[in-house]
Design a protein around this motif. Structure first.
Motif: not given
Length: 261
Positions: A105-108, A201-208, A211-214
């Motif tokens: 995840t990331e900031a606001d 990275i976004n493919y992997c983030l989609g599995l978590i 998580a939020t995508l870049l």
């Protein structure tokens, strides 16, 4: 005679996810409609493509709940591990001989400032693009920037890019993992590595879970230019931004860490 009612597709709710148990309609050459589940559809679409080969050098990192040891899982193996109660630290990319962990995840989403005022973080400072591109010292940069925080030059709180990264934390079921103090604001070289692997990275983030995508947007780096500005990078088109004002320019912030904890 009963009249069968039909629904117009335009009246249906649009969705971007598939829930467990949902299926897709499939029509054969004779017009017969059958159903296919998501896993079978993925297999059919991939055909003979080796998904693991496509995702070489990209893993999902977690601290195993049974012993707190850091582990790397291939993306295909992650859903089962997550269902068993494992919590992802982040997505690992192997780039430039380094294993960089990208936070889930990331900031606001509106973006945050780099600092509260103009000032030097005492880290990598350059107005030269080549020098900035070769800066892989995000950890040292962030530590220096945080150490220079004062009441008039604030960098060490969640409201500012270096502080947000320094305070970021991912804990497993035992409270272990990549906790606060183990994350940093990526340098320009590290940010470029993320951008080069953004789709993976976004493919992997989609599995978590959670998580939020870049996004294709501006992200802050810990590579400074002057006391008033720091480098930013546009994820997506790779444009380096050299005039981002530390205390007035808003940028997205994605913490990073390393597979050595």
């Amino acid at each position: 005679m009963a009249i069968k009612k039909t629904k117009k597709l335009s009246a249906q709710t649009a969705t971007t996810t598939v829930a467990t148990g949902e299926k897709f309609a499939k029509v054969d050459a004779n017009g017969k409609v059958t159903l296919i589940d998501l896993a079978s559809l993925k297999t059919a679409l991939l055909g003979g493509i080796d998904a693991n080969a496509i995702l070489d050098n990209v893993f999902i990192m977690y601290h195993q709940k049974s012993n707190n040891f850091p582990q790397l899982a291939r993306p295909r193996a992650w859903p089962a591990l997550q269902n068993a109660g494992e919590i992802a630290d982040g997505v690992v990319i192997i780039e430039g001989g380094k294993a960089l962990v990208v936070a889930p995840t990331e900031a606001d989403s509106a973006g945050i400032f780099w600092s509260s005022a103009a000032g030097s973080g005492g880290a990598t400072t350059t107005a030269d693009r080549i020098t900035a591109i070769n800066d892989w010292s995000g950890k040292a940069n962030t530590a220096s920037i945080i150490s220079k925080s004062t009441s008039s030059f604030v960098t060490n709180t969640n409201a500012y890019a270096p502080g947000f990264c320094n305070l970021y934390s991912r804990a497993n079921a035992n409270g272990k993992g990549l906790l606060a103090g183990k994350w940093w604001l990526p340098s320009m070289g590290e940010a470029l590595a993320i951008n080069a692997n953004m789709s993976k990275i976004n493919y992997c983030l989609g599995l978590i879970s959670g998580a939020t995508l870049l996004l294709q947007n501006w992200y802050w780096t810990s590579s400074e230019i002057t006391v008033t500005s720091a480098w930013g990078l546009h994820f997506g088109n790779g444009t380096l931004q050299s005039w981002n004002a530390k205390n007035s320019g808003r940028g997205r912030v994605r913490p990073v860490s390393a597979f050595d904890y």
